[in-house]
Scaffold this motif. Structure first.
Motif, PDB file in Angstrom:
ATOM      1  N   GLY A   1      35.479  32.264  40.033  1.00 29.25           N
ATOM      2  CA  GLY A   1      34.361  32.028  40.959  1.00 29.25           C
ATOM      3  C   GLY A   1      33.887  33.350  41.537  1.00 29.25           C
ATOM      4  N   THR A   2      34.830  34.222  41.904  1.00 30.89           N
ATOM      5  CA  THR A   2      34.428  35.553  42.365  1.00 30.89           C
ATOM      6  C   THR A   2      34.700  36.581  41.267  1.00 30.89           C
ATOM      7  N   ARG A   3      34.945  36.040  40.067  1.00 31.49           N
ATOM      8  CA  ARG A   3      35.216  36.952  38.958  1.00 31.49           C
ATOM      9  C   ARG A   3      34.048  37.915  38.774  1.00 31.49           C
ATOM     10  N   PRO A   4      34.303  39.201  38.849  1.00 28.36           N
ATOM     11  CA  PRO A   4      33.197  40.159  38.774  1.00 28.36           C
ATOM     12  C   PRO A   4      32.627  40.227  37.364  1.00 28.36           C
ATOM     13  N   ASP A   5      31.404  40.654  37.249  1.00 32.11           N
ATOM     14  CA  ASP A   5      30.860  40.785  35.902  1.00 32.11           C
ATOM     15  C   ASP A   5      31.440  42.034  35.246  1.00 32.11           C
ATOM     16  N   GLU A   6      31.146  42.180  33.981  1.00 27.66           N
ATOM     17  CA  GLU A   6      31.817  43.216  33.190  1.00 27.66           C
ATOM     18  C   GLU A   6      31.697  44.618  33.785  1.00 27.66           C
ATOM     19  N   GLN A   7      30.545  44.924  34.357  1.00 34.05           N
ATOM     20  CA  GLN A   7      30.367  46.289  34.870  1.00 34.05           C
ATOM     21  C   GLN A   7      31.333  46.618  36.012  1.00 34.05           C
ATOM     22  N   GLU A   8      31.744  45.587  36.724  1.00 31.62           N
ATOM     23  CA  GLU A   8      32.553  45.864  37.908  1.00 31.62           C
ATOM     24  C   GLU A   8      34.035  46.070  37.613  1.00 31.62           C
ATOM     25  N   VAL A   9      34.465  45.647  36.411  1.00 28.89           N
ATOM     26  CA  VAL A   9      35.865  45.856  36.053  1.00 28.89           C
ATOM     27  C   VAL A   9      35.928  47.044  35.097  1.00 28.89           C
ATOM     28  N   THR A  10      36.891  47.917  35.347  1.00 27.89           N
ATOM     29  CA  THR A  10      37.062  49.093  34.500  1.00 27.89           C
ATOM     30  C   THR A  10      37.190  48.673  33.037  1.00 27.89           C
ATOM     31  N   PRO A  11      36.460  49.304  32.127  1.00 25.68           N
ATOM     32  CA  PRO A  11      36.580  48.946  30.714  1.00 25.68           C
ATOM     33  C   PRO A  11      38.036  49.080  30.251  1.00 25.68           C
ATOM     34  N   GLY A  12      38.447  48.171  29.389  1.00 23.96           N
ATOM     35  CA  GLY A  12      39.815  48.216  28.885  1.00 23.96           C
ATOM     36  C   GLY A  12      40.779  47.336  29.658  1.00 23.96           C
ATOM     37  N   VAL A  13      40.324  46.761  30.761  1.00 22.88           N
ATOM     38  CA  VAL A  13      41.191  45.882  31.558  1.00 22.88           C
ATOM     39  C   VAL A  13      40.969  44.433  31.115  1.00 22.88           C
ATOM     40  N   THR A  14      42.054  43.725  30.826  1.00 23.02           N
ATOM     41  CA  THR A  14      41.953  42.303  30.481  1.00 23.02           C
ATOM     42  C   THR A  14      42.021  41.479  31.765  1.00 23.02           C
ATOM     43  N   VAL A  15      41.008  40.652  31.977  1.00 24.65           N
ATOM     44  CA  VAL A  15      40.929  39.878  33.220  1.00 24.65           C
ATOM     45  C   VAL A  15      41.463  38.463  32.988  1.00 24.65           C
ATOM     46  N   HIS A  16      42.352  38.023  33.900  1.00 25.54           N
ATOM     47  CA  HIS A  16      42.888  36.658  33.867  1.00 25.54           C
ATOM     48  C   HIS A  16      42.485  35.961  35.154  1.00 25.54           C
ATOM     49  N   ALA A  17      42.156  34.673  35.036  1.00 26.31           N
ATOM     50  CA  ALA A  17      41.823  33.917  36.239  1.00 26.31           C
ATOM     51  C   ALA A  17      43.114  33.526  36.964  1.00 26.31           C
ATOM     52  N   GLY A  18      43.115  33.695  38.261  1.00 27.78           N
ATOM     53  CA  GLY A  18      44.277  33.312  39.058  1.00 27.78           C
ATOM     54  C   GLY A  18      43.916  33.423  40.508  1.00 27.78           C
ATOM     55  N   ASP A  19      44.608  32.676  41.343  1.00 30.97           N
ATOM     56  CA  ASP A  19      44.267  32.643  42.761  1.00 30.97           C
ATOM     57  C   ASP A  19      45.547  32.846  43.576  1.00 30.97           C
ATOM     58  N   LEU A  20      45.478  33.768  44.519  1.00 30.89           N
ATOM     59  CA  LEU A  20      46.665  34.037  45.344  1.00 30.89           C
ATOM     60  C   LEU A  20      47.080  32.816  46.163  1.00 30.89           C
ATOM     61  N   LEU A  21      46.148  31.880  46.349  1.00 39.07           N
ATOM     62  CA  LEU A  21      46.488  30.655  47.076  1.00 39.07           C
ATOM     63  C   LEU A  21      47.214  29.654  46.181  1.00 39.07           C
ATOM     64  N   ASP A  22      47.302  29.960  44.900  1.00 42.91           N
ATOM     65  CA  ASP A  22      47.917  29.047  43.931  1.00 42.91           C
ATOM     66  C   ASP A  22      48.970  29.843  43.163  1.00 42.91           C
ATOM     67  N   THR A  23      50.205  29.827  43.661  1.00 46.38           N
ATOM     68  CA  THR A  23      51.222  30.701  43.054  1.00 46.38           C
ATOM     69  C   THR A  23      51.530  30.289  41.613  1.00 46.38           C
ATOM     70  N   ASP A  24      51.298  29.002  41.265  1.00 51.54           N
ATOM     71  CA  ASP A  24      51.497  28.600  39.862  1.00 51.54           C
ATOM     72  C   ASP A  24      50.569  29.373  38.939  1.00 51.54           C
ATOM     73  N   SER A  25      49.349  29.634  39.423  1.00 58.32           N
ATOM     74  CA  SER A  25      48.393  30.361  38.569  1.00 58.32           C
ATOM     75  C   SER A  25      48.852  31.807  38.375  1.00 58.32           C
ATOM     76  N   LEU A  26      49.489  32.375  39.396  1.00 60.75           N
ATOM     77  CA  LEU A  26      50.011  33.752  39.274  1.00 60.75           C
ATOM     78  C   LEU A  26      51.162  33.778  38.277  1.00 60.75           C
ATOM     79  N   ARG A  27      52.054  32.790  38.423  1.00 61.98           N
ATOM     80  CA  ARG A  27      53.214  32.704  37.521  1.00 61.98           C
ATOM     81  C   ARG A  27      52.757  32.531  36.073  1.00 61.98           C
TER      82      ARG A  27
END
Ligand code: GDP
Length: 320
Positions: free
Chosen positions: A35-61
């Motif tokens: 939902g707040t996932r930044p568009d490609e320009q905002e993440v350093t190239p070469g970084v793999t983005v995974h969806a996860g929420d600090l409010l949901d520790t299962d998603s972090l795990r």
């Protein structure tokens, strides 16, 4: 290639860290809230983005379990002390409790793979709050005076708990660290962008909460370098990351106006109680002896150089 999972990649430190890690050849993975996932320009190239929420520790795990990183660096959280006063429960969950999920995930992964998994926590000088000594060291008692400081203290203690459980769990106790990428919720960037607005004729005044608070302000890329040294140290430990030099907010204001060629700044600044904290740590300054002598870290920019770089950036933004 060694792999690393980073939380908080979209923040000031995360962006500098991503640049360092990809430059150093790490396989970099970031956990970013959907939902707040930044568009490609905002993440350093070469970084793999995974969806996860600090409010949901299962998603972090789930991310930790699928990436199987060698290292986890936790920079995420509600990072503004001011915001922690308006959202104390959210701060407790995001800045405090989420660290419990990350540590449990790191420990379980280490058990499953039978090889070390390292964890580095961005702790904060705010944990010292009403500090009993000055400068603070790694042994200064934690006495937080804000919901943010209390949440960071909980996370910091938990890092120590997992270190006792044979996880390489380390913490960087970061003092205020600034750069042109700092958001305006922090006083330094608020001042430097305010000076640029005044110079440009966009605004007549700069409204601040308090000019007397004293902080130990460093250069953010130096603090990211410290985090990487801590992550790669021989043993997991806690390290103060600070310049050991303190200045008041007033000093910062004066230096920022001076950098823009204005000597008489008093008429441009007003105190506004809306920006004053219910309780504020009066002085924060850290003793950096341990990280200097153990890990060879040194701050590369002085207070004046930091102010200068930030003012120049904001003046250029306004004139373009
Ligand atoms: P903090 O030390 O992590 O809370 O970082 P900040 O940059 O938000 O605040 C540094 C110091 O500046 C604190 O003592 C604040 O109370 C003080 N301060 C004074 N006026 C302001 C203001 O208008 N905004 C912010 N953010 N801080 C202010």
């Amino acid at each position: 290639m060694a792999s690393v999972v980073v939380t908080g990649i979209t923040g000031q430190d995360g962006s500098y860290l991503a640049e360092r890690l990809t430059g150093d050849g790490w396989d970099v993975h970031a956990i970013v809230r959907e939902g707040t996932r930044p568009d490609e320009q905002e993440v350093t190239p070469g970084v793999t983005v995974h969806a996860g929420d600090l409010l949901d520790t299962d998603s972090l795990r789930a991310v930790i379990d699928s990436v199987e990183p060698d290292l986890i660096i936790n920079l995420a959280g509600i990072s503004s002390v001011a915001q922690s006063w308006t959202q104390p429960e959210l701060t407790a969950r995001v800045t405090g409790l989420a660290v419990s999920g990350l540590l449990a995930g790191a420990w379980a992964l280490q058990e499953r793979l039978g090889r070390p998994v390292r964890f580095v926590q961005a702790s904060s000088s705010e944990m010292f709050g009403a500090a009993t000594e000055r400068p603070q060291t790694e042994n200064t008692p934690l006495k937080p005076v804000s919901p943010y400081g209390a949440a960071k203290a909980y996370a910091h203690h938990l890092v120590g708990v997992y270190r006792g459980r044979d996880l390489f769990a380390a913490s960087a106790i970061l003092y205020n660290h600034e750069s042109p990428r700092r958001p305006e919720t922090f006083v330094t960037r608020k001042i430097t962008s305010g000076v640029a607005r005044i110079v440009n004729g966009d605004e007549p005044k700069l409204l601040l909460g308090n000019l007397d608070a004293r902080r130990d302000w460093g250069w953010a890329p130096d603090y990211v370098d410290a985090v990487l040294r801590i992550a790669q140290a021989d043993t997991a430990d806690d390290f103060i990351v600070a310049t050991a030099v303190e200045h008041s907010v007033r000093d910062f204001v004066a230096a920022a106006f001076a950098a823009a060629g204005i000597a008489d700044w008093e008429g441009f600044v007003e105190l506004d109680p809306r920006f004053a904290r219910p309780v504020d740590a009066p002085v924060m300054v850290g003793d950096n002896t341990k990280i200097r002598t153990t890990l060879g870290w040194v701050p590369t920019r002085s207070f004046d150089e930091i102010v200068q770089a930030m003012v120049e950036h904001d003046l250029a933004l306004r004139s373009s």
